[in-house]
Design a protein around this motif. Structure first.
Motif, short mmCIF file in Angstrom:
data_model
loop_
_atom_site.label_atom_id
_atom_site.label_comp_id
_atom_site.label_asym_id
_atom_site.label_seq_id
_atom_site.Cartn_x
_atom_site.Cartn_y
_atom_site.Cartn_z
N ILE A 1 0.84 -1.29 0.12
CA ILE A 1 -0.06 -0.20 0.13
C ILE A 1 0.79 1.25 0.19
CG2 ILE A 1 -1.66 1.32 1.28
CD1 ILE A 1 -3.10 -1.28 2.08
N ARG A 2 1.94 1.15 0.85
CA ARG A 2 2.69 2.23 0.92
C ARG A 2 3.29 2.67 -0.70
NH1 ARG A 2 6.97 1.18 5.23
NH2 ARG A 2 5.54 0.01 6.20
N HIS A 3 3.76 1.53 -1.04
CA HIS A 3 4.47 1.49 -2.49
C HIS A 3 3.46 2.26 -3.58
CE1 HIS A 3 6.86 0.22 -5.66
NE2 HIS A 3 5.93 -0.24 -6.36
N LYS A 4 2.28 1.64 -3.55
CA LYS A 4 1.39 2.08 -4.50
C LYS A 4 0.90 3.67 -4.28
CE LYS A 4 -0.55 -2.49 -5.48
NZ LYS A 4 0.09 -2.58 -6.82
N LEU A 5 1.09 4.02 -3.04
CA LEU A 5 0.65 5.25 -2.41
C LEU A 5 1.69 6.27 -3.12
CD1 LEU A 5 -0.81 5.58 1.06
CD2 LEU A 5 -1.99 6.40 -0.73
N SER A 6 2.69 5.85 -2.91
CA SER A 6 3.66 6.98 -3.69
C SER A 6 3.52 7.40 -5.05
CB SER A 6 5.20 6.36 -3.12
OG SER A 6 5.51 5.26 -4.44
N TYR A 7 3.18 6.42 -5.74
CA TYR A 7 2.60 6.69 -7.12
C TYR A 7 1.52 7.68 -7.20
CZ TYR A 7 6.60 3.75 -8.30
OH TYR A 7 7.73 3.16 -8.59
N LEU A 8 0.53 7.10 -6.60
CA LEU A 8 -0.63 7.69 -6.31
C LEU A 8 -0.69 9.41 -5.93
CD1 LEU A 8 -3.93 7.07 -6.62
CD2 LEU A 8 -3.81 7.04 -4.11
N ARG A 9 0.22 9.63 -5.06
CA ARG A 9 0.52 10.88 -4.55
C ARG A 9 1.26 11.77 -5.70
NH1 ARG A 9 -0.18 11.80 0.76
NH2 ARG A 9 0.24 9.98 2.25
N ALA A 10 2.00 11.21 -6.49
CA ALA A 10 3.00 11.91 -7.49
C ALA A 10 2.09 12.73 -8.42
CB ALA A 10 3.93 10.95 -8.25
N ARG A 11 2.48 14.17 -8.54
CA ARG A 11 1.61 15.01 -9.47
C ARG A 11 1.68 14.48 -11.09
NH1 ARG A 11 3.27 20.87 -9.05
NH2 ARG A 11 1.60 21.04 -10.48
N THR A 12 2.82 13.87 -11.25
CA THR A 12 3.27 13.37 -12.61
C THR A 12 2.33 11.95 -13.12
OG1 THR A 12 5.19 12.28 -11.92
CG2 THR A 12 5.25 14.46 -12.74
N THR A 13 1.66 11.34 -12.18
CA THR A 13 1.12 10.02 -12.30
C THR A 13 -0.31 10.30 -13.28
OG1 THR A 13 1.76 9.10 -10.25
CG2 THR A 13 -0.05 8.13 -11.40
N PRO A 14 -0.12 9.66 -14.35
CA PRO A 14 -1.28 9.87 -15.39
C PRO A 14 -2.61 9.41 -15.05
CG PRO A 14 0.40 8.52 -16.42
CD PRO A 14 0.86 8.91 -15.08
N LYS A 15 -3.81 9.73 -15.61
CA LYS A 15 -5.11 9.46 -15.03
C LYS A 15 -5.24 8.10 -15.06
CE LYS A 15 -9.51 10.27 -17.00
NZ LYS A 15 -9.82 8.79 -17.80
N LYS A 16 -5.04 7.33 -16.04
CA LYS A 16 -5.26 6.13 -16.26
C LYS A 16 -4.54 5.19 -15.20
CE LYS A 16 -4.42 1.98 -19.46
NZ LYS A 16 -3.35 1.19 -18.85
N GLU A 17 -3.18 5.74 -14.86
CA GLU A 17 -2.52 4.84 -13.77
C GLU A 17 -3.01 5.33 -12.35
OE1 GLU A 17 2.13 4.83 -12.58
OE2 GLU A 17 1.77 5.37 -14.54
N PHE A 18 -3.44 6.55 -12.34
CA PHE A 18 -4.25 7.02 -11.05
C PHE A 18 -5.35 6.24 -10.71
CE2 PHE A 18 -6.70 9.63 -8.46
CZ PHE A 18 -5.67 10.25 -7.40
N LYS A 19 -6.15 5.76 -11.60
CA LYS A 19 -7.33 4.99 -11.45
C LYS A 19 -6.99 3.73 -11.06
CE LYS A 19 -11.46 3.40 -12.27
NZ LYS A 19 -12.21 2.72 -10.86
#
Ligand SMILES: O=P(O)(O)OC[C@H]1O[C@H](OP(=O)(O)OP(=O)(O)O)[C@H](O)[C@@H]1O
Ligand SMILES: O=c1cc[nH]c(=O)[nH]1
Ligand SMILES: [Mg+2]
Length: 213
Positions: free
Chosen positions: A16-34
Motif C-alpha cells: 500500500i505504501r508503495h502504491k500510495l507513493s505513485y498515487l500521490r505523485a503529480r506526474t502520475t497520469p489519469k489511467k494509472e491513477f485510477k
C-alpha cells in the motif's frame, strides 16, 4: 487503532505504501491513477472485512465431503461517495463481486467547504446490512459525516468508512459525530491547507480520476 485516534485504523502495508507513493505523485497520469485507486481499495477491503463472521458449511470436494467456511449474516453494501468514491468500487468488487452498490452524491462547496447532497440511493432493508462507505479523501470530514448521517437516517446501524488519505481533522470530526463508525485509511496525513486540501495529500481525487481539471 492509531494512537490519538481511537476510531482510526491505518492499513499500513509495504504494498500500500508503495502504491500510495505513485498515487500521490503529480506526474502520475489519469489511467494509472485510477488503477492505483482500485488496487489500494482492494488491498484495504481485505483488512476492512477481516472480522466478517463466517459459518460452517458442508461441501464435497472431488475427493471427499468436508466442512468449509463461508461469510455469514448481513449482506454487504458498498456505498461510494460521488464522484471520487466511484474510483474505489471496481477494486473492492473484485474481491466481493456479490456486494450491492448504493450511491451517495455529495460535493463540497468550494467556499464554505460544506457538503451539498444531490443524490442518495441504497438497497432496501438498511438495518440488516453491513455498509462500506468509500471515498478516497477524508479532509474536514464534512462529506463523510453527512453520508453517514444519511445512511443512519435510512436505518443503517453497521457502517465502516474506507478512505485512502485522511487528515487528522476529518478523523476527529468522524470520532465526534459518529464514534460507532470505524475509519480505515491507507495514510494519515499532516493536516489541511487554507483551501481545505490535505497536505501532502494527492490533490483533488475526483479531478485526477475523471480528468476534469
Ligand atoms: O472531508 P471533506 O472536507 O468533506 O472533503 C472530502 C470530500 O471532497 C472530495 O469530494 P469533492 O467535493 O471534490 O467532490 P467530487 O468527488 O465530485 O470531486 C472528496 O472526494 C470527498 O468527498
Ligand atoms: O485534498 C483533498 C481534499 C478534499 N478533496 C480532495 O479531493 N482532496
Ligand atoms: Mg473533487
Amino acid at each position: 487503532m492509531s494512537g490519538a485516534h481511537p476510531n482510526l485504523t491505518v492499513v499500513d502495508h509495504p504494498l500500500i505504501r508503495h502504491k500510495l507513493s505513485y498515487l500521490r505523485a503529480r506526474t502520475t497520469p489519469k489511467k494509472e491513477f485510477k488503477e492505483l485507486v482500485d488496487e489500494i481499495a482492494m488491498l484495504m477491503a481485505f483488512e476492512a472485512t477481516r472480522d466478517l463472521p463466517t459459518e460452517e458449511v458442508e461441501i464435497t470436494t472431488p475427493i471427499e465431503t468436508t466442512t468449509a467456511h463461508r461469510i455469514r449474516g448481513k449482506k454487504l453494501v458498498l456505498v461510494p461517495i460521488l464522484r471520487a468514491g466511484l474510483g474505489m468500487v471496481d477494486g473492492v468488487l473484485s474481491l466481493m463481486p456479490g456486494a450491492r452498490v448504493g450511491h451517495v452524491g455529495l460535493y463540497r462547496d468550494e467556499d464554505t467547504l460544506q457538503p451539498v447532497e444531490y443524490y442518495f440511493k441504497i438497497p432496501p432493508g438498511a438495518a440488516d446490512r453491513d455498509f462500506l462507505l468509500l471515498d478516497p479523501m477524508l479532509a474536514t470530514g464534512g462529506s463523510a459525516s453527512a453520508a453517514v448521517d444519511g445512511l443512519k437516517r435510512r436505518g443503517a446501524t453497521s457502517i465502516r468508512f474506507l478512505c485512502l488519505v485522511a487528515a487528522p481533522e476529518g478523523v476527529e470530526r468522524m470520532r465526534r459525530d459518529h464514534p460507532d463508525v470505524p475509519v480505515l485509511a491507507a495514510a494519515l496525513d499532516r493536516g489541511l491547507d487554507e483551501n481545505g486540501y490535505i497536505m501532502p495529500g494527492l490533490g483533488d481525487a475526483g479531478d485526477r480520476l475523471f480528468g476534469t481539471r
